[in-house]
Design an enzyme around this catalytic site. Structure first.
Site, PDB file in Angstrom:
ATOM      1  N   LYS A  31      19.997  -1.771  -0.431  1.00  0.00           N
ATOM      2  CA  LYS A  31      20.733  -1.482   1.401  1.00  0.00           C
ATOM      3  C   LYS A  31      22.240  -2.828   1.531  1.00  0.00           C
ATOM      4  CE  LYS A  31      15.566  -1.936   1.848  1.00  0.00           C
ATOM      5  NZ  LYS A  31      14.916  -2.973   2.451  1.00  0.00           N
ATOM      6  N   TYR A  55      12.186   6.357   6.794  1.00  0.00           N
ATOM      7  CA  TYR A  55      11.322   4.706   7.746  1.00  0.00           C
ATOM      8  C   TYR A  55      10.005   5.592   8.658  1.00  0.00           C
ATOM      9  CZ  TYR A  55      13.528   1.596   4.591  1.00  0.00           C
ATOM     10  OH  TYR A  55      13.876   1.001   3.761  1.00  0.00           O
ATOM     11  N   ASN A 113      16.255  -6.981   2.113  1.00  0.00           N
ATOM     12  CA  ASN A 113      15.585  -7.893   0.721  1.00  0.00           C
ATOM     13  C   ASN A 113      16.725  -6.540  -0.148  1.00  0.00           C
ATOM     14  OD1 ASN A 113      14.636  -5.238   1.850  1.00  0.00           O
ATOM     15  ND2 ASN A 113      12.597  -5.946   1.772  1.00  0.00           N
ATOM     16  N   HIS A 150      15.586  -0.820  -2.074  1.00  0.00           N
ATOM     17  CA  HIS A 150      14.936  -0.019  -1.115  1.00  0.00           C
ATOM     18  C   HIS A 150      14.388   0.861  -2.897  1.00  0.00           C
ATOM     19  CE1 HIS A 150      11.853   3.229  -0.530  1.00  0.00           C
ATOM     20  NE2 HIS A 150      12.440   3.781  -0.991  1.00  0.00           N
ATOM     21  N   GLU A 210      11.183  11.570  -0.475  1.00  0.00           N
ATOM     22  CA  GLU A 210      12.383  10.809  -0.359  1.00  0.00           C
ATOM     23  C   GLU A 210      13.604  11.461  -1.360  1.00  0.00           C
ATOM     24  OE1 GLU A 210      11.613   6.910  -1.154  1.00  0.00           O
ATOM     25  OE2 GLU A 210      10.648   6.592   0.678  1.00  0.00           O
TER      26      GLU A 210
HETATM   27  N1  LIG Z   1      12.447  -7.189   9.715  1.00  0.00           N
HETATM   28  C1  LIG Z   1      11.868  -6.888   9.663  1.00  0.00           C
HETATM   29  N2  LIG Z   1      11.590  -6.966   8.537  1.00  0.00           N
HETATM   30  C2  LIG Z   1      10.352  -5.696   7.898  1.00  0.00           C
HETATM   31  C3  LIG Z   1       9.598  -6.765   8.051  1.00  0.00           C
HETATM   32  N3  LIG Z   1       8.534  -5.546   6.983  1.00  0.00           N
HETATM   33  C4  LIG Z   1       8.910  -4.828   6.711  1.00  0.00           C
HETATM   34  N4  LIG Z   1      10.266  -5.003   6.584  1.00  0.00           N
HETATM   35  C5  LIG Z   1      11.689  -3.889   6.870  1.00  0.00           C
HETATM   36  O1  LIG Z   1      10.966  -2.841   6.323  1.00  0.00           O
HETATM   37  C6  LIG Z   1      11.505  -1.898   5.191  1.00  0.00           C
HETATM   38  C7  LIG Z   1      10.089  -1.654   4.800  1.00  0.00           C
HETATM   39  O2  LIG Z   1       8.771  -1.745   4.759  1.00  0.00           O
HETATM   40  P1  LIG Z   1       7.888  -1.629   3.867  1.00  0.00           P
HETATM   41  O3  LIG Z   1       7.985  -0.065   3.533  1.00  0.00           O
HETATM   42  O4  LIG Z   1       6.644  -1.783   4.076  1.00  0.00           O
HETATM   43  O5  LIG Z   1       8.919  -2.323   2.070  1.00  0.00           O
HETATM   44  P2  LIG Z   1       8.877  -1.761   0.867  1.00  0.00           P
HETATM   45  O6  LIG Z   1       8.659  -0.746   0.756  1.00  0.00           O
HETATM   46  O7  LIG Z   1       8.672  -3.183  -0.132  1.00  0.00           O
HETATM   47  O8  LIG Z   1      10.831  -1.664   1.813  1.00  0.00           O
HETATM   48  P3  LIG Z   1      11.755  -0.425   0.997  1.00  0.00           P
HETATM   49  O9  LIG Z   1      11.440  -0.453  -0.304  1.00  0.00           O
HETATM   50  O10 LIG Z   1      12.957  -0.236   1.747  1.00  0.00           O
HETATM   51  O11 LIG Z   1      10.554   0.719   1.785  1.00  0.00           O
HETATM   52  C8  LIG Z   1      11.099  -3.473   4.406  1.00  0.00           C
HETATM   53  O12 LIG Z   1      11.601  -3.231   3.205  1.00  0.00           O
HETATM   54  C9  LIG Z   1      11.963  -4.876   5.252  1.00  0.00           C
HETATM   55  O13 LIG Z   1      13.721  -4.523   4.940  1.00  0.00           O
HETATM   56  C10 LIG Z   1       9.389  -7.905   9.474  1.00  0.00           C
HETATM   57  O14 LIG Z   1       8.108  -7.827   9.823  1.00  0.00           O
HETATM   58  N5  LIG Z   1      10.463  -7.472  10.036  1.00  0.00           N
HETATM   59  N1  LIG Z   2       6.845  -7.725   8.021  1.00  0.00           N
HETATM   60  C1  LIG Z   2       8.361  -7.379   8.073  1.00  0.00           C
HETATM   61  N2  LIG Z   2       9.200  -7.541   8.769  1.00  0.00           N
HETATM   62  C2  LIG Z   2      10.827  -6.802   8.707  1.00  0.00           C
HETATM   63  N3  LIG Z   2      11.174  -6.689   7.946  1.00  0.00           N
HETATM   64  C3  LIG Z   2      10.037  -4.952   7.367  1.00  0.00           C
HETATM   65  C4  LIG Z   2       8.417  -6.295   7.090  1.00  0.00           C
HETATM   66  N4  LIG Z   2       8.044  -4.997   6.703  1.00  0.00           N
HETATM   67  C5  LIG Z   2       8.995  -4.195   5.821  1.00  0.00           C
HETATM   68  N5  LIG Z   2       9.924  -4.988   6.554  1.00  0.00           N
HETATM   69  C6  LIG Z   2      10.710  -4.197   6.334  1.00  0.00           C
HETATM   70  O1  LIG Z   2      10.948  -2.339   5.948  1.00  0.00           O
HETATM   71  C7  LIG Z   2      11.300  -1.930   4.323  1.00  0.00           C
HETATM   72  C8  LIG Z   2       9.991  -1.350   4.350  1.00  0.00           C
HETATM   73  O2  LIG Z   2       9.260  -1.456   4.348  1.00  0.00           O
HETATM   74  P1  LIG Z   2       7.932  -1.247   3.379  1.00  0.00           P
HETATM   75  O3  LIG Z   2       8.332   0.010   2.699  1.00  0.00           O
HETATM   76  O4  LIG Z   2       6.693  -1.528   3.685  1.00  0.00           O
HETATM   77  O5  LIG Z   2       8.368  -2.053   2.173  1.00  0.00           O
HETATM   78  P2  LIG Z   2       9.238  -1.709   0.821  1.00  0.00           P
HETATM   79  O6  LIG Z   2      10.403  -2.254   1.136  1.00  0.00           O
HETATM   80  O7  LIG Z   2       8.890  -2.964  -0.137  1.00  0.00           O
HETATM   81  O8  LIG Z   2       8.399  -0.523   0.130  1.00  0.00           O
HETATM   82  C9  LIG Z   2      11.048  -3.188   3.927  1.00  0.00           C
HETATM   83  O9  LIG Z   2      12.014  -3.354   3.088  1.00  0.00           O
HETATM   84  C10 LIG Z   2      11.454  -4.036   4.502  1.00  0.00           C
HETATM   85  O10 LIG Z   2      13.591  -4.059   4.212  1.00  0.00           O
HETATM   86 MG   LIG Z   3       8.768   0.931   1.645  1.00  0.00          MG
END
Ligand SMILES: Nc1nc2c(ncn2[C@@H]2O[C@H](COP(=O)(O)OP(=O)(O)OP(=O)(O)O)[C@@H](O)[C@H]2O)c(=O)[nH]1
Ligand SMILES: Nc1ncnc2c1ncn2[C@@H]1O[C@H](COP(=O)(O)OP(=O)(O)O)[C@@H](O)[C@H]1O
Ligand SMILES: [Mg+2]
Length: 161
Positions: free
Chosen positions: A20, A60, A123, A126, A137
């Site tokens: 990212k 997303y 974080n 991805h 994807e």
């Molecule tokens: N600001 C913020 N970002 C979140 C939050 N939850 C998730 N994200 C962002 O959304 C990403 C996508 O969430 P998820 O897909 O649920 O997490 P993920 O699969 O671990 O992350 P990805 O690998 O990026 O898809 C997260 O990786 C976080 O970067 C949140 O509560 N606040």
């Molecule tokens: N509660 C949250 N607050 C802020 N960002 C979040 C959050 N949940 C997810 N994200 C962001 O959304 C990204 C995608 O979420 P998710 O797909 O659930 O997690 P992951 O990235 O682990 O696959 C996350 O990597 C993170 O960047």
């Molecule tokens: Mg995810």
């Protein structure tokens, strides 16, 4: 039997990994690539790009009702990302374990998020979370012609004097 082996060998699993914008800006690309190489996975696609909004909104799509969604899209647009396709046995599940919990506060040390990040909104990386999700994807981020099929080779057999 030989044919069956060839068919199975030809469908090795693939996943989408993306460094990212914060990971690129912090110069973490090399260390992240190194972890996947060392683990034994094969890189079959890689590019640096400024992600378009339509790609991010499809990527997303499942999160579009979440309160953090606008911030997530801003974050992912805040600089270039390095998108990669990695291939290998169980690569989807293993790479999720290597990446660690979505929330870095919950991610174990030794994982990428556990070693390089402190907050969920930055974080670093991805990783696709299912085989079907990975296929969707990869198709979204890469043109088929950008993926390279290559064989590992034993260089000692091709040394020349
Ligand atoms: N600001 C913020 N970002 C979140 C939050 N939850 C998730 N994200 C962002 O959304 C990403 C996508 O969430 P998820 O897909 O649920 O997490 P993920 O699969 O671990 O992350 P990805 O690998 O990026 O898809 C997260 O990786 C976080 O970067 C949140 O509560 N606040
Ligand atoms: N509660 C949250 N607050 C802020 N960002 C979040 C959050 N949940 C997810 N994200 C962001 O959304 C990204 C995608 O979420 P998710 O797909 O659930 O997690 P992951 O990235 O682990 O696959 C996350 O990597 C993170 O960047
Ligand atoms: Mg995810």
């Amino acid at each position: 039997m030989k044919c069956l082996f060839i068919v199975i060998a030809g469908v090795s699993e693939r996943t989408l990994i993306a460094v990212k914008p914060d990971g690129v800006q912090r110069r973490l690309v090399g260390q992240i690539v190194q972890r996947f190489e060392q683990r034994g996975f094969k890189l079959v696609g890689m590019k640096l790009l400024q992600a378009r909004e339509d790609i991010l909104s499809q990527h997303y799509h499942d999160l579009h009702k979440k309160p953090f969604y606008p911030n997530l899209l801003r974050y992912m647009s805040s600089g270039p990302v390095v998108a990669m396709v990695w291939e290998g046995h169980n690569v989807v599940r293993t790479s999720r374990l290597m990446v660690g919990n979505t929330n870095p506060a919950e991610a174990y040390p030794g994982t990428i998020r556990g070693d390089y990040s402190v907050h969920i909104s930055r974080n670093v990386i991805h990783a696709s979370d299912s085989v079907e999700g990975a296929q969707r994807e990869i198709h979204l981020w890469f043109d088929r012609r950008e993926l390279v099929d290559w064989d590992c080779c034993d260089h000692s057999s091709s040394y020349q004097v």
